[in-house]
Design an enzyme around this catalytic site. Sequence first.
Site, PDB file in Angstrom:
ATOM      1  N   GLU A  18       0.802  -1.165   0.074  1.00  0.00           N
ATOM      2  CA  GLU A  18      -0.142   0.035   0.035  1.00  0.00           C
ATOM      3  C   GLU A  18       0.885   1.376   0.100  1.00  0.00           C
ATOM      4  O   GLU A  18       1.960   1.328   0.566  1.00  0.00           O
ATOM      5  CB  GLU A  18      -0.938   0.022   1.261  1.00  0.00           C
ATOM      6  CG  GLU A  18      -1.524   1.230   1.591  1.00  0.00           C
ATOM      7  CD  GLU A  18      -2.268   1.363   2.836  1.00  0.00           C
ATOM      8  OE1 GLU A  18      -3.134   0.458   3.138  1.00  0.00           O
ATOM      9  OE2 GLU A  18      -1.982   1.948   3.629  1.00  0.00           O
ATOM     10  N   GLY A 125     -13.778   5.173   6.519  1.00  0.00           N
ATOM     11  CA  GLY A 125     -12.997   6.407   7.148  1.00  0.00           C
ATOM     12  C   GLY A 125     -13.185   6.587   8.588  1.00  0.00           C
ATOM     13  O   GLY A 125     -14.098   5.947   9.171  1.00  0.00           O
ATOM     14  N   LYS A 199     -20.749  -6.916   5.499  1.00  0.00           N
ATOM     15  CA  LYS A 199     -20.272  -6.248   4.275  1.00  0.00           C
ATOM     16  C   LYS A 199     -19.829  -7.421   3.161  1.00  0.00           C
ATOM     17  O   LYS A 199     -19.918  -7.106   2.091  1.00  0.00           O
ATOM     18  CB  LYS A 199     -18.420  -6.033   4.673  1.00  0.00           C
ATOM     19  CG  LYS A 199     -18.901  -4.429   5.719  1.00  0.00           C
ATOM     20  CD  LYS A 199     -17.507  -3.847   5.963  1.00  0.00           C
ATOM     21  CE  LYS A 199     -16.532  -4.506   6.898  1.00  0.00           C
ATOM     22  NZ  LYS A 199     -15.472  -3.518   7.180  1.00  0.00           N
ATOM     23  N   LYS A 305       7.595   4.350   1.832  1.00  0.00           N
ATOM     24  CA  LYS A 305       8.898   4.204   2.134  1.00  0.00           C
ATOM     25  C   LYS A 305       9.311   2.781   1.912  1.00  0.00           C
ATOM     26  O   LYS A 305       8.812   2.025   2.625  1.00  0.00           O
ATOM     27  CB  LYS A 305       9.499   4.663   3.359  1.00  0.00           C
ATOM     28  CG  LYS A 305       9.183   6.325   3.598  1.00  0.00           C
ATOM     29  CD  LYS A 305       9.921   6.486   4.816  1.00  0.00           C
ATOM     30  CE  LYS A 305       9.804   8.081   5.057  1.00  0.00           C
ATOM     31  NZ  LYS A 305       8.557   8.519   5.314  1.00  0.00           N
TER      32      LYS A 305
HETATM   33  C1  LIG Z   1      -6.689  -2.288   5.211  1.00  0.00           C
HETATM   34  C2  LIG Z   1      -7.179  -0.963   5.627  1.00  0.00           C
HETATM   35  C3  LIG Z   1      -7.003   0.086   4.843  1.00  0.00           C
HETATM   36  C4  LIG Z   1      -7.566   1.436   5.296  1.00  0.00           C
HETATM   37  N1  LIG Z   1      -7.120   2.679   4.385  1.00  0.00           N
HETATM   38  C5  LIG Z   1      -7.684   3.672   4.539  1.00  0.00           C
HETATM   39  C6  LIG Z   1      -7.717   4.784   3.740  1.00  0.00           C
HETATM   40  O1  LIG Z   1      -7.074   4.668   2.557  1.00  0.00           O
HETATM   41  N2  LIG Z   1      -8.186   5.994   4.185  1.00  0.00           N
HETATM   42  C7  LIG Z   1      -8.620   6.072   5.285  1.00  0.00           C
HETATM   43  O2  LIG Z   1      -9.277   7.300   5.959  1.00  0.00           O
HETATM   44  N3  LIG Z   1      -8.861   5.364   6.352  1.00  0.00           N
HETATM   45  C8  LIG Z   1      -8.338   3.863   6.097  1.00  0.00           C
HETATM   46  N4  LIG Z   1      -8.541   2.918   6.954  1.00  0.00           N
HETATM   47  C9  LIG Z   1      -9.087   2.861   8.117  1.00  0.00           C
HETATM   48  C10 LIG Z   1     -10.417   2.821   8.071  1.00  0.00           C
HETATM   49  O3  LIG Z   1     -11.211   4.005   7.482  1.00  0.00           O
HETATM   50  C11 LIG Z   1     -10.913   2.919   9.873  1.00  0.00           C
HETATM   51  O4  LIG Z   1     -10.418   1.779  10.402  1.00  0.00           O
HETATM   52  C12 LIG Z   1     -12.504   3.244  10.135  1.00  0.00           C
HETATM   53  O5  LIG Z   1     -12.451   3.657  11.439  1.00  0.00           O
HETATM   54  C13 LIG Z   1     -13.204   2.009   9.679  1.00  0.00           C
HETATM   55  O6  LIG Z   1     -13.460   1.730   8.519  1.00  0.00           O
HETATM   56  P1  LIG Z   1     -14.188   0.306   8.042  1.00  0.00           P
HETATM   57  O7  LIG Z   1     -14.495   0.331   6.678  1.00  0.00           O
HETATM   58  O8  LIG Z   1     -13.644  -0.758   8.729  1.00  0.00           O
HETATM   59  O9  LIG Z   1     -15.686   0.570   8.765  1.00  0.00           O
HETATM   60  P2  LIG Z   1     -16.971  -0.236   9.065  1.00  0.00           P
HETATM   61  O10 LIG Z   1     -17.003  -1.610   8.513  1.00  0.00           O
HETATM   62  O11 LIG Z   1     -18.013   0.798   8.542  1.00  0.00           O
HETATM   63  O12 LIG Z   1     -16.973  -0.125  10.434  1.00  0.00           O
HETATM   64  C14 LIG Z   1     -16.771   0.676  11.359  1.00  0.00           C
HETATM   65  C15 LIG Z   1     -17.280   0.506  12.830  1.00  0.00           C
HETATM   66  O13 LIG Z   1     -18.779   0.472  12.734  1.00  0.00           O
HETATM   67  C16 LIG Z   1     -19.135  -0.678  13.191  1.00  0.00           C
HETATM   68  N5  LIG Z   1     -20.253  -1.273  12.366  1.00  0.00           N
HETATM   69  C17 LIG Z   1     -20.344  -1.514  11.233  1.00  0.00           C
HETATM   70  N6  LIG Z   1     -21.641  -1.658  10.789  1.00  0.00           N
HETATM   71  C18 LIG Z   1     -22.314  -1.187  11.881  1.00  0.00           C
HETATM   72  C19 LIG Z   1     -23.962  -1.269  11.654  1.00  0.00           C
HETATM   73  N7  LIG Z   1     -24.742  -1.204  10.937  1.00  0.00           N
HETATM   74  N8  LIG Z   1     -24.209  -0.772  12.958  1.00  0.00           N
HETATM   75  C20 LIG Z   1     -23.436  -0.373  13.940  1.00  0.00           C
HETATM   76  N9  LIG Z   1     -22.202  -0.613  14.108  1.00  0.00           N
HETATM   77  C21 LIG Z   1     -21.637  -1.072  12.851  1.00  0.00           C
HETATM   78  C22 LIG Z   1     -18.199  -1.894  13.239  1.00  0.00           C
HETATM   79  O14 LIG Z   1     -18.272  -2.884  13.914  1.00  0.00           O
HETATM   80  C23 LIG Z   1     -16.879  -0.891  13.480  1.00  0.00           C
HETATM   81  O15 LIG Z   1     -16.636  -0.912  14.901  1.00  0.00           O
HETATM   82  C24 LIG Z   1      -8.093   1.677   6.622  1.00  0.00           C
HETATM   83  C25 LIG Z   1      -8.004   0.373   7.278  1.00  0.00           C
HETATM   84  C26 LIG Z   1      -7.574  -0.651   7.018  1.00  0.00           C
HETATM   85  C27 LIG Z   1      -7.736  -1.961   7.821  1.00  0.00           C
END
Ligand SMILES: Cc1cc2nc3c(=O)[nH]c(=O)nc-3n(C[C@H](O)[C@H](O)[C@H](O)COP(=O)(O)OP(=O)(O)OC[C@H]3O[C@@H](n4cnc5c(N)ncnc54)[C@H](O)[C@@H]3O)c2cc1C
Length: 317
Positions: A18, A125, A199, A305
């Site tokens: 990444e 995010g 998801k 990096k």
């Molecule tokens: C591999 C990877 C790449 C990433 N890349 C980026 C990036 O490019 N840019 C960036 O800004 N961030 C990035 N992140 C960080 C990520 O955006 C954050 O961790 C964010 O807080 C959660 O994103 P998610 O897609 O896991 O969220 P979700 O899957 O939506 O989950 C977020 C939280 O909500 C809970 N949840 C989900 N659905 C529901 C529901 N229906 N009701 C109640 N609770 C729910 C989940 O249990 C979790 O605690 C990355 C993370 C990872 C692991």
Amino acid sequence: MKITEYIQQATKPLFSFEILPPLKGQSLNNLLEGIAPLMEFNPPFVDVTYHREEFIYKKHPNGLLEKVSTKKRPGTVGICAALMNRFHVDAVPHLLCGGFTKEETENALIDLNFIGVQNVLALRGDAPKMEGKFVPEVNGHNYACELVEQITRMNKGKYLHEETEIGFQTDFCVGVAGYPEKHFEAPSMKFDLKHLKAKVDAGAEYIVTQMFFDNSRFFEYVKKVREAGIDVPIIPGLKPITTLSQIVNLPSTFFLDFPDDLMDELEKCKDNAAVKEVGIPWAIQQSKELIAAGIPCIHYYTMSKADATYKIAKEVF
Ligand SMILES: Cc1cc2nc3c(=O)[nH]c(=O)nc-3n(C[C@H](O)[C@H](O)[C@H](O)COP(=O)(O)OP(=O)(O)OC[C@H]3O[C@@H](n4cnc5c(N)ncnc54)[C@H](O)[C@@H]3O)c2cc1C
């Protein structure tokens, strides 16, 4: 090609990584030159992170503060095009709920489809810095699951506001994030896995994990994910620790633990060079163990990096 196809067709473990877009005002060429050595290990795909807007406060001569929205690292889509042109790899842009209305998401997906992107990592995010809680845009998505649903609908030719007409069917392969040490907002692992399953049920075809430093946490996680009825590929994410500041920042930023053995060694380090002497061999040993356990692909968080990841890949792939 789709990430799932690369995994299905792989005859040996795959290397991927990444990168972050450069800070606004910096050259893309430096980034591309920097990662060029990693192409020796034939990554089938390279992820490009997305960075939503941040808010800064500008002070005016009259003393008033103006709240200004700025993007520090714009350019995710352009970098994807540049990567595909220059290195002939598949670029995987990260796409966020945060900062996007559904219309903006649709337009972004149309752009990505037109430039030949076939895979996207769908994420919620975080909240912008200085704002404690994630708040979706008006007419945006609350959770990554809803973003996956929108992409899946476009894959069926269903666009917003065109309920009856079937349009061009995109063919995105969608990845989502998974957390071996639980997402920090989830009250329990079971809760987090329930929403991970949502998801996948919405159309996600693979999972990339948050970084972890203790493989046993990853193996336990995979077991629980499978028990939750999720059977898509899980790609572990690894990050070599290379600086003193990361010893403090990584656990607090990403809500994870360093295992005691690793921390004992890191505590002895006096400078970044010493940290690298611990962090790189640790990541090599993690990688070798994961490969021995049969994982299909390892994804490295390079922070743009390449040198540490290069040393690891040289030993492992
Ligand atoms: C591999 C990877 C790449 C990433 N890349 C980026 C990036 O490019 N840019 C960036 O800004 N961030 C990035 N992140 C960080 C990520 O955006 C954050 O961790 C964010 O807080 C959660 O994103 P998610 O897609 O896991 O969220 P979700 O899957 O939506 O989950 C977020 C939280 O909500 C809970 N949840 C989900 N659905 C529901 C529901 N229906 N009701 C109640 N609770 C729910 C989940 O249990 C979790 O605690 C990355 C993370 C990872 C692991």
